[in-house]
Design a protein around this motif. Structure first.
Motif, PDB file in Angstrom:
ATOM      1  N   MET A   1     -14.563  51.102  11.365  1.00  0.00           N
ATOM      2  CA  MET A   1     -13.897  52.237  10.748  1.00  0.00           C
ATOM      3  C   MET A   1     -14.248  52.296   9.275  1.00  0.00           C
ATOM      4  N   GLY A   2     -14.553  53.484   8.772  1.00  0.00           N
ATOM      5  CA  GLY A   2     -14.906  53.642   7.376  1.00  0.00           C
ATOM      6  C   GLY A   2     -13.746  54.144   6.544  1.00  0.00           C
ATOM      7  N   LYS A   3     -13.868  53.945   5.230  1.00  0.00           N
ATOM      8  CA  LYS A   3     -12.834  54.430   4.316  1.00  0.00           C
ATOM      9  C   LYS A   3     -13.474  54.769   2.979  1.00  0.00           C
ATOM     10  N   ILE A   4     -13.235  56.008   2.522  1.00  0.00           N
ATOM     11  CA  ILE A   4     -13.721  56.457   1.227  1.00  0.00           C
ATOM     12  C   ILE A   4     -12.557  57.111   0.489  1.00  0.00           C
ATOM     13  N   ILE A   5     -12.484  56.878  -0.813  1.00  0.00           N
ATOM     14  CA  ILE A   5     -11.433  57.464  -1.635  1.00  0.00           C
ATOM     15  C   ILE A   5     -12.117  58.338  -2.687  1.00  0.00           C
ATOM     16  N   PHE A   6     -11.765  59.600  -2.710  1.00  0.00           N
ATOM     17  CA  PHE A   6     -12.305  60.555  -3.672  1.00  0.00           C
ATOM     18  C   PHE A   6     -11.300  60.746  -4.799  1.00  0.00           C
ATOM     19  N   TYR A   7     -11.822  60.904  -6.028  1.00  0.00           N
ATOM     20  CA  TYR A   7     -10.980  61.108  -7.207  1.00  0.00           C
ATOM     21  C   TYR A   7     -11.408  62.387  -7.911  1.00  0.00           C
ATOM     22  N   GLU A   8     -10.415  63.085  -8.474  1.00  0.00           N
ATOM     23  CA  GLU A   8     -10.714  64.351  -9.144  1.00  0.00           C
ATOM     24  C   GLU A   8     -11.593  64.162 -10.384  1.00  0.00           C
ATOM     25  N   ASP A   9     -11.377  63.089 -11.112  1.00  0.00           N
ATOM     26  CA  ASP A   9     -12.095  62.898 -12.372  1.00  0.00           C
ATOM     27  C   ASP A   9     -13.039  61.712 -12.315  1.00  0.00           C
ATOM     28  N   ARG A  10     -13.896  61.616 -13.306  1.00  0.00           N
ATOM     29  CA  ARG A  10     -14.816  60.492 -13.410  1.00  0.00           C
ATOM     30  C   ARG A  10     -14.029  59.194 -13.604  1.00  0.00           C
ATOM     31  N   ASN A  11     -14.668  58.085 -13.306  1.00  0.00           N
ATOM     32  CA  ASN A  11     -14.088  56.751 -13.487  1.00  0.00           C
ATOM     33  C   ASN A  11     -12.784  56.559 -12.716  1.00  0.00           C
ATOM     34  N   ASP A  25     -13.214  70.358   4.710  1.00  0.00           N
ATOM     35  CA  ASP A  25     -12.928  71.075   3.461  1.00  0.00           C
ATOM     36  C   ASP A  25     -11.922  70.273   2.642  1.00  0.00           C
ATOM     37  N   MET A  26     -12.381  69.702   1.560  1.00  0.00           N
ATOM     38  CA  MET A  26     -11.522  68.853   0.733  1.00  0.00           C
ATOM     39  C   MET A  26     -10.716  69.647  -0.285  1.00  0.00           C
ATOM     40  N   SER A  27     -10.933  70.960  -0.392  1.00  0.00           N
ATOM     41  CA  SER A  27     -10.257  71.753  -1.419  1.00  0.00           C
ATOM     42  C   SER A  27      -8.743  71.792  -1.249  1.00  0.00           C
ATOM     43  N   SER A  28      -8.240  71.570  -0.037  1.00  0.00           N
ATOM     44  CA  SER A  28      -6.788  71.555   0.142  1.00  0.00           C
ATOM     45  C   SER A  28      -6.178  70.233  -0.353  1.00  0.00           C
ATOM     46  N   PHE A  29      -7.008  69.224  -0.610  1.00  0.00           N
ATOM     47  CA  PHE A  29      -6.524  67.931  -1.092  1.00  0.00           C
ATOM     48  C   PHE A  29      -6.809  67.714  -2.575  1.00  0.00           C
ATOM     49  N   LEU A  30      -7.979  68.174  -3.030  1.00  0.00           N
ATOM     50  CA  LEU A  30      -8.396  68.006  -4.429  1.00  0.00           C
ATOM     51  C   LEU A  30      -9.040  69.297  -4.930  1.00  0.00           C
ATOM     52  N   SER A  31      -8.785  69.625  -6.192  1.00  0.00           N
ATOM     53  CA  SER A  31      -9.402  70.827  -6.754  1.00  0.00           C
ATOM     54  C   SER A  31     -10.855  70.592  -7.153  1.00  0.00           C
ATOM     55  N   ARG A  32     -11.193  69.342  -7.387  1.00  0.00           N
ATOM     56  CA  ARG A  32     -12.560  68.947  -7.731  1.00  0.00           C
ATOM     57  C   ARG A  32     -12.710  67.485  -7.359  1.00  0.00           C
ATOM     58  N   CYS A  33     -13.918  66.976  -7.411  1.00  0.00           N
ATOM     59  CA  CYS A  33     -14.154  65.574  -7.071  1.00  0.00           C
ATOM     60  C   CYS A  33     -15.330  65.069  -7.889  1.00  0.00           C
ATOM     61  N   HIS A  34     -15.072  64.085  -8.767  1.00  0.00           N
ATOM     62  CA  HIS A  34     -16.129  63.598  -9.649  1.00  0.00           C
ATOM     63  C   HIS A  34     -16.434  62.108  -9.513  1.00  0.00           C
ATOM     64  N   SER A  35     -15.640  61.382  -8.743  1.00  0.00           N
ATOM     65  CA  SER A  35     -15.943  59.973  -8.509  1.00  0.00           C
ATOM     66  C   SER A  35     -15.377  59.575  -7.155  1.00  0.00           C
ATOM     67  N   CYS A  36     -15.918  58.484  -6.610  1.00  0.00           N
ATOM     68  CA  CYS A  36     -15.416  58.004  -5.318  1.00  0.00           C
ATOM     69  C   CYS A  36     -15.684  56.509  -5.178  1.00  0.00           C
ATOM     70  N   ARG A  37     -14.951  55.924  -4.257  1.00  0.00           N
ATOM     71  CA  ARG A  37     -15.084  54.500  -3.957  1.00  0.00           C
ATOM     72  C   ARG A  37     -15.149  54.360  -2.437  1.00  0.00           C
ATOM     73  N   VAL A  38     -16.232  53.766  -1.933  1.00  0.00           N
ATOM     74  CA  VAL A  38     -16.372  53.528  -0.499  1.00  0.00           C
ATOM     75  C   VAL A  38     -15.965  52.089  -0.246  1.00  0.00           C
ATOM     76  N   GLU A  39     -14.850  51.920   0.452  1.00  0.00           N
ATOM     77  CA  GLU A  39     -14.352  50.576   0.743  1.00  0.00           C
ATOM     78  C   GLU A  39     -14.998  49.987   1.984  1.00  0.00           C
ATOM     79  N   SER A  40     -15.349  50.847   2.932  1.00  0.00           N
ATOM     80  CA  SER A  40     -16.046  50.378   4.127  1.00  0.00           C
ATOM     81  C   SER A  40     -16.767  51.548   4.780  1.00  0.00           C
TER      82      SER A  40
END
Length: 174
Positions: A1-11, A25-40
């Protein structure tokens, strides 16, 4: 199973959205996405909703400012998790749409369809086994397209008009 976390801003700042499957469609969760972390796992990010537009691979790790790092103009708007696969790989490529023209079958990576098959264009394909990446330039460079098992009758109709795919690689050890 994979897991990725998207963040609106950098860093990894601002609101976040945790994803463990496909998201059209990620727009209902975040207005923008500038960084992410893939945990698995491994994910393909798209710069348009519904898995359209330019595609980017995100493997395990941190992407504090992926837009600058990957030369992106737009934020990630949808993502697809790449499932683990350990079987054989097989794909047929065709020089024309709707499986027309010359056909070649691949079971391993091909760094240049021109060098290997004297084929100047690939406009459709049928992925029988495995998950593949196709690149617009030889030696796995340029824009890419993720392909899972299925029939792809027209790359043009998929939004890749004018793009000539010249190399392809199996997605192994994701």
């Amino acid at each position: 199973m994979g897991k990725i976390i998207f963040y609106e801003d950098r860093n990894f700042q601002g609101r976040s959205y945790e994803c463990m499957s496909d998201c059209a469609d990620m727009s209902s969760f975040l207005s923008r996405c500038h960084s992410c972390r893939v945990e698995s796992g491994c994910f393909i990010g798209y710069d348009r909703p519904n898995y359209m537009g330019n595609q980017y691979i995100f493997r395990r790790g941190e992407y504090a400012d992926y837009m600058t790092m990957m030369g992106m103009r737009d934020c990630i708007r949808s993502c697809r998790m790449i499932p683990m696969y350990r079987g054989s790989y097989r794909m047929r490529i065709y020089e024309r749409e709707n499986f027309g023209g010359q056909m070649y079958e691949l079971m391993d990576d091909c760094d240049s369809i021109m060098d290997r098959y004297r084929m100047s264009d690939c406009m459709s394909c049928h992925v029988m086994d495995g998950h593949w990446l196709m690149y617009e330039q030889p030696h796995y460079r340029g824009r890419m397209m993720y392909l899972r098992p299925g029939e792809y009758r027209s790359f043009r109709e998929m939004g890749y008009g004018g793009t000539r795919f010249m190399s392809m690689r199996r997605m192994v050890d994701m």
